[in-house]
Design a protein around this motif. Structure first.
Motif, PDB file in Angstrom:
ATOM      1  N   ILE A   1      10.145   7.753 -12.182  1.00  0.00           N
ATOM      2  CA  ILE A   1       9.378   6.541 -12.477  1.00  0.00           C
ATOM      3  C   ILE A   1      10.036   5.326 -11.826  1.00  0.00           C
ATOM      4  O   ILE A   1       9.345   4.449 -11.266  1.00  0.00           O
ATOM      5  N   ASP A   2      11.354   5.255 -11.878  1.00  0.00           N
ATOM      6  CA  ASP A   2      12.057   4.149 -11.208  1.00  0.00           C
ATOM      7  C   ASP A   2      11.752   4.147  -9.716  1.00  0.00           C
ATOM      8  O   ASP A   2      11.546   3.084  -9.110  1.00  0.00           O
ATOM      9  N   TRP A   3      11.744   5.325  -9.102  1.00  0.00           N
ATOM     10  CA  TRP A   3      11.394   5.443  -7.678  1.00  0.00           C
ATOM     11  C   TRP A   3       9.968   4.974  -7.438  1.00  0.00           C
ATOM     12  O   TRP A   3       9.698   4.254  -6.467  1.00  0.00           O
ATOM     13  N   MET A   4       9.064   5.330  -8.337  1.00  0.00           N
ATOM     14  CA  MET A   4       7.658   4.917  -8.191  1.00  0.00           C
ATOM     15  C   MET A   4       7.503   3.397  -8.321  1.00  0.00           C
ATOM     16  O   MET A   4       6.694   2.791  -7.618  1.00  0.00           O
ATOM     17  N   ARG A   5       8.273   2.804  -9.202  1.00  0.00           N
ATOM     18  CA  ARG A   5       8.221   1.335  -9.328  1.00  0.00           C
ATOM     19  C   ARG A   5       8.672   0.685  -8.007  1.00  0.00           C
ATOM     20  O   ARG A   5       8.076  -0.302  -7.557  1.00  0.00           O
ATOM     21  N   TYR A   6       9.710   1.269  -7.411  1.00  0.00           N
ATOM     22  CA  TYR A   6      10.207   0.759  -6.133  1.00  0.00           C
ATOM     23  C   TYR A   6       9.144   0.917  -5.042  1.00  0.00           C
ATOM     24  O   TYR A   6       8.873  -0.022  -4.271  1.00  0.00           O
ATOM     25  N   VAL A   7       8.519   2.083  -4.972  1.00  0.00           N
ATOM     26  CA  VAL A   7       7.499   2.339  -3.955  1.00  0.00           C
ATOM     27  C   VAL A   7       6.305   1.410  -4.167  1.00  0.00           C
ATOM     28  O   VAL A   7       5.714   0.902  -3.205  1.00  0.00           O
ATOM     29  N   SER A   8       5.947   1.162  -5.424  1.00  0.00           N
ATOM     30  CA  SER A   8       4.813   0.284  -5.719  1.00  0.00           C
ATOM     31  C   SER A   8       5.042  -1.130  -5.195  1.00  0.00           C
ATOM     32  O   SER A   8       4.096  -1.808  -4.768  1.00  0.00           O
ATOM     33  N   LYS A   9       6.299  -1.575  -5.210  1.00  0.00           N
ATOM     34  CA  LYS A   9       6.625  -2.915  -4.733  1.00  0.00           C
ATOM     35  C   LYS A   9       6.761  -2.972  -3.218  1.00  0.00           C
ATOM     36  O   LYS A   9       6.360  -3.951  -2.577  1.00  0.00           O
ATOM     37  N   THR A  10       7.323  -1.936  -2.633  1.00  0.00           N
ATOM     38  CA  THR A  10       7.650  -1.966  -1.210  1.00  0.00           C
ATOM     39  C   THR A  10       6.595  -1.318  -0.318  1.00  0.00           C
ATOM     40  O   THR A  10       6.448  -1.692   0.844  1.00  0.00           O
ATOM     41  N   HIS A  11       5.877  -0.327  -0.862  1.00  0.00           N
ATOM     42  CA  HIS A  11       4.847   0.386  -0.094  1.00  0.00           C
ATOM     43  C   HIS A  11       3.619   0.618  -0.978  1.00  0.00           C
ATOM     44  O   HIS A  11       3.331   1.758  -1.371  1.00  0.00           O
ATOM     45  N   PRO A  12       2.900  -0.456  -1.324  1.00  0.00           N
ATOM     46  CA  PRO A  12       1.794  -0.339  -2.274  1.00  0.00           C
ATOM     47  C   PRO A  12       0.695   0.627  -1.840  1.00  0.00           C
ATOM     48  O   PRO A  12       0.074   1.271  -2.691  1.00  0.00           O
ATOM     49  N   GLN A  13       0.471   0.769  -0.544  1.00  0.00           N
ATOM     50  CA  GLN A  13      -0.563   1.699  -0.093  1.00  0.00           C
ATOM     51  C   GLN A  13      -0.162   3.149  -0.374  1.00  0.00           C
ATOM     52  O   GLN A  13      -0.997   3.969  -0.762  1.00  0.00           O
ATOM     53  N   VAL A  14       1.110   3.447  -0.195  1.00  0.00           N
ATOM     54  CA  VAL A  14       1.607   4.789  -0.512  1.00  0.00           C
ATOM     55  C   VAL A  14       1.495   5.044  -2.013  1.00  0.00           C
ATOM     56  O   VAL A  14       1.055   6.108  -2.452  1.00  0.00           O
ATOM     57  N   ALA A  15       1.878   4.029  -2.795  1.00  0.00           N
ATOM     58  CA  ALA A  15       1.796   4.151  -4.254  1.00  0.00           C
ATOM     59  C   ALA A  15       0.364   4.399  -4.708  1.00  0.00           C
ATOM     60  O   ALA A  15       0.111   5.221  -5.589  1.00  0.00           O
TER      61      ALA A  15
END
Length: 274
Positions: free
Chosen positions: A143-157
């Motif tokens: 989940i921590d990784w997903m929060r990071y991806v959501s901020k840095t790569h929103p399209q991937v998220a």
């Protein structure tokens, strides 16, 4: 000591052992089976020569016929049994709040390790996380990784539905590890080109073996992606250096039973026309 010995009273010199050897290190002579030059170097220790001899005449220095499991005709699957077995397997995403007994799981894992591997190297290694609190900790890292991806790569998220998974996690619902009591990681050294395929095939064998022990499983895809992209999770797992995790299963006792097998698409086949 020779790589193999022959019981001459049993051997009928049919040549089956030489014919079956995948490494082509056995040759037939008038006296019976013999080794080619340098045979030990090329032997892959598969045991085919011992397994295929109908007379139990062939023994390797590391394997004799009485060390092998006999093939029981009455236990061989028919086509109907194979269809029922394979079609009835389901991915399990709801588990009983019950730990997986170590002895039962290790029996299933022993069967999984009968899976074929490239050149019979048997390179797959296992990390078993069998404490519920540790499974939750791993899910939290994802989940921590997903929060990071959501901020840095929103399209991937967005493509991987991460926002919804984060929201549900914050509400107390774990869709990462599905409240499974156990995770099983298959990993191997990066020196082997076949590492990914070997891990995948062995995990597939494990999936198929588990129902025989009243256990179920499901691939933990989000965990597997995160372990190779999120340093904090990699640090938690402490995999050896220059080793890669190629697949993870959630394992536990299924909470629900299935009463029918859903249809699947027919094979998409194209025969080579030459």
């Amino acid at each position: 000591m020779s790589l193999f010995t022959i019981d001459n009273e049993k051997c009928d010199k049919d040549g089956i052992c030489a014919l079956e050897c995948p490494a082509h290190i056995i040759k037939m002579t008038k006296q019976g089976p013999a080794l080619i030059q340098g045979a030990k170097q090329f032997c892959i220790r598969c045991g085919h020569c011992v397994a295929v001899c109908p007379k139990t005449a062939f023994s390797l220095e590391f394997l004799s016929p009485d060390q092998c499991m006999p093939i029981e005709k009455q236990l061989v699957l028919t086509a109907d049994h194979a269809e029922h077995f394979l079609r009835s397997r389901r991915s399990v995403r709801r588990y009983k709040d019950k730990p997986v007994p170590k002895d039962i799981f290790e029996k299933a894992l022993t069967l999984a390790c009968c899976a074929p591997t490239a050149s019979n190297r048997q390179i797959v290694k296992w990390l078993v996380v069998n404490k519920k609190e540790d499974v939750v900790k791993i899910a939290a890292h994802v989940i921590d990784w997903m929060r990071y991806v959501s901020k840095t790569h929103p399209q991937v998220a967005q493509a991987y539905n991460m926002e919804n998974l984060i929201i549900e996690w914050d509400k107390g619902t774990d869709r990462i590890c599905r409240d499974a009591p156990q995770l099983v990681f298959a990993y191997a050294s990066d020196e082997f080109a076949s590492a990914a395929a070997d891990c995948h095939i062995t995990l597939a064998y494990l999936e198929l073996a588990l129902p025989g022990f009243n256990l179920g499983s499901c691939w933990a895809g989000y965990v597997n992606t995160a372990v190779n992209h999120w340093p904090n999770l990699a640090k938690e797992l402490k995999l050896p250096e220059k080793h890669t995790c190629h697949g993870i299963l959630m394992v536990g006792f299924p909470k629900l039973k299935y009463y029918r097998a859903p249809k699947r698409n027919s094979p998409d086949i194209r025969y080579h026309a030459g």
